[in-house]
Design a protein around this motif. Structure first.
Motif, short mmCIF file in Angstrom:
data_model
loop_
_atom_site.label_atom_id
_atom_site.label_comp_id
_atom_site.label_asym_id
_atom_site.label_seq_id
_atom_site.Cartn_x
_atom_site.Cartn_y
_atom_site.Cartn_z
N HIS A 13 -30.59 18.99 54.87
CA HIS A 13 -30.39 20.43 54.74
C HIS A 13 -31.61 21.02 54.04
N ARG A 14 -31.80 22.31 54.22
CA ARG A 14 -32.93 22.98 53.60
C ARG A 14 -32.59 24.45 53.35
N ASP A 15 -33.01 24.99 52.20
CA ASP A 15 -32.89 26.41 51.88
C ASP A 15 -31.48 26.95 52.14
N MET A 16 -30.50 26.31 51.52
CA MET A 16 -29.13 26.75 51.65
C MET A 16 -28.35 26.39 50.40
N GLU A 17 -27.46 27.29 49.96
CA GLU A 17 -26.52 27.01 48.88
C GLU A 17 -25.20 26.59 49.53
N ILE A 18 -24.77 25.36 49.30
CA ILE A 18 -23.63 24.78 49.99
C ILE A 18 -22.52 24.51 48.96
N VAL A 19 -21.38 25.16 49.17
CA VAL A 19 -20.23 25.00 48.28
C VAL A 19 -19.12 24.29 49.06
N THR A 20 -18.58 23.23 48.48
CA THR A 20 -17.51 22.46 49.12
C THR A 20 -16.25 22.56 48.28
N TRP A 21 -15.13 22.87 48.95
CA TRP A 21 -13.84 23.06 48.27
C TRP A 21 -12.81 22.17 48.96
N VAL A 22 -12.32 21.16 48.24
CA VAL A 22 -11.38 20.20 48.80
C VAL A 22 -9.95 20.68 48.57
N LEU A 23 -9.13 20.58 49.62
CA LEU A 23 -7.73 20.97 49.56
C LEU A 23 -6.79 19.78 49.48
N GLN A 24 -7.17 18.68 50.10
CA GLN A 24 -6.34 17.48 50.11
C GLN A 24 -7.23 16.25 50.25
N ILE A 49 -15.39 14.52 45.11
CA ILE A 49 -14.88 15.88 45.08
C ILE A 49 -13.41 15.84 45.48
N TYR A 50 -12.56 16.49 44.67
CA TYR A 50 -11.12 16.46 44.91
C TYR A 50 -10.56 17.86 44.62
N PRO A 51 -9.29 18.11 44.94
CA PRO A 51 -8.73 19.44 44.71
C PRO A 51 -8.86 19.88 43.25
N GLY A 52 -9.31 21.11 43.06
CA GLY A 52 -9.49 21.64 41.72
C GLY A 52 -10.86 21.42 41.14
N LEU A 53 -11.75 20.78 41.91
CA LEU A 53 -13.12 20.54 41.46
C LEU A 53 -14.07 21.44 42.23
N ALA A 54 -14.85 22.25 41.52
CA ALA A 54 -15.86 23.09 42.14
C ALA A 54 -17.14 22.29 42.31
N GLN A 55 -17.77 22.38 43.50
CA GLN A 55 -19.00 21.63 43.76
C GLN A 55 -19.99 22.47 44.54
N ARG A 56 -21.25 22.38 44.11
CA ARG A 56 -22.34 23.10 44.78
C ARG A 56 -23.54 22.19 44.93
N MET A 57 -24.18 22.28 46.12
CA MET A 57 -25.45 21.60 46.35
C MET A 57 -26.47 22.64 46.80
N SER A 58 -27.59 22.70 46.10
CA SER A 58 -28.70 23.56 46.50
C SER A 58 -29.68 22.71 47.31
N LEU A 92 -17.72 20.80 38.67
CA LEU A 92 -16.97 21.04 37.44
C LEU A 92 -15.49 21.18 37.77
N GLU A 93 -14.66 20.60 36.94
CA GLU A 93 -13.21 20.66 37.10
C GLU A 93 -12.68 22.03 36.65
N ILE A 94 -11.90 22.72 37.51
CA ILE A 94 -11.35 24.02 37.15
C ILE A 94 -9.84 24.09 37.43
N ALA A 146 -17.84 29.79 42.15
CA ALA A 146 -19.30 29.68 42.21
C ALA A 146 -19.88 31.08 42.27
N SER A 147 -20.92 31.33 41.49
CA SER A 147 -21.48 32.67 41.46
C SER A 147 -22.92 32.66 40.98
N GLY A 148 -23.70 33.59 41.51
CA GLY A 148 -25.03 33.85 40.99
C GLY A 148 -25.11 35.23 40.38
N MET A 149 -23.98 35.92 40.31
CA MET A 149 -23.95 37.30 39.83
C MET A 149 -23.94 37.36 38.31
#
Length: 256
Positions: A67-78, A93-102, A149-151, A164-167
């Protein structure tokens, strides 16, 4: 990225309207053009280019790919998903864990169903269900990165939880940071009768990965349904059965 004068619009997209990729190990639904599925009128909404609803079978997954030049967020449900990349990051990565790959200047990674792992002598063989979302970064060529990060506790407390936010308004609040100052992702787990109010923004994307909700002014949304909002917001989303929703708030769009 750009902003412009917009006309208010609420565009409901049903689950059955999505592009689909079905192969031996993967059942994937694409909200936007992806891979061999291309529609010039359905390439993105705001800053969101990919909203893939994926089910990966046990013992399988996405082999190493770039991958290149992309912010990728993965959200696991099950289930759980194993991440490995060329920068040396490893995570489950499991339910309730926020994950981002730049992806930045370039990164190689793999994502595989974690069901092959042994726990207490038992072999787990369940599919993993997750949503993967891509937004463009503020600028190309950034250094690749990874964060998780676990949320779970925040989700249990109710309401829209920043994932996930950049704001600037989420500085010190969002679970993980993305490299786009105009975008934020929220999640909510709702029990029947519970409601959340959507933010107001030039562009919103609401996705229902599981359950059934009602959207004020638009009616029932079921599993896999999505809504693209332009120049509007503030509507209530109410669960009619246990549900989970993902909401992107975006204050810019990709330049045509």
């Amino acid at each position: 990225m750009t902003t412009t004068t917009l006309n208010p619009r609420v565009d409901v997209r049903r689950a059955a309207e999505r592009f689909a990729t079905r192969i031996s190990w993967l059942d994937s639904k694409h909200s936007f053009s992806f891979g061999g599925h291309y529609d010039p009128d359905n390439t993105h909404h705001g800053l969101l280019l990919v909203n893939n609803d994926d089910v990966v079978h046990p013992g399988t997954g996405f082999e190493t790919h770039p991958h290149r030049d992309m912010e990728i967020v993965t959200w696991v449900l099950q289930g759980s998903l194993v991440h490995q990349d060329s920068e040396g990051h490893n995570g489950v990565i499991y339910p309730g864990l926020a994950q981002r790959m730049s992806a930045g200047t370039g990164i190689l990674h793999s994502e595989k169903n974690d069901s092959w792992r042994l726990t207490g002598g038992d072999t787990h063989d369940k599919p993993v269900h997750f949503v993967q979302m891509w937004v463009v970064p503020d600028e190309p060529g950034i250094t690749p990165g990874y964060e998780q990060l676990e949320i779970e506790n925040e989700l249990l407390a109710g309401g829209l939880v920043p994932v996930a936010s950049g704001m600037d308004k989420h500085a010190g609040e969002a679970a993980i940071r993305i490299k786009n100052r105009y975008a934020a992702l929220y999640a909510a787990r709702l029990q029947p009768g519970q409601s959340v109010e959507l933010p107001e923004a030039p562009f919103l994307h609401l996705f229902v990965p599981r359950g059934t909700v009602t959207l004020e002014g638009a009616g029932t949304l079921e599993t896999g349904d999505a809504v693209r909002f332009t120049a509007t917001g503030g509507q209530k989303v109410t669960a009619t059965e246990p549900a989970e929703i993902l909401v992107w708030e975006m204050h810019a769009t990709i330049a045509a």
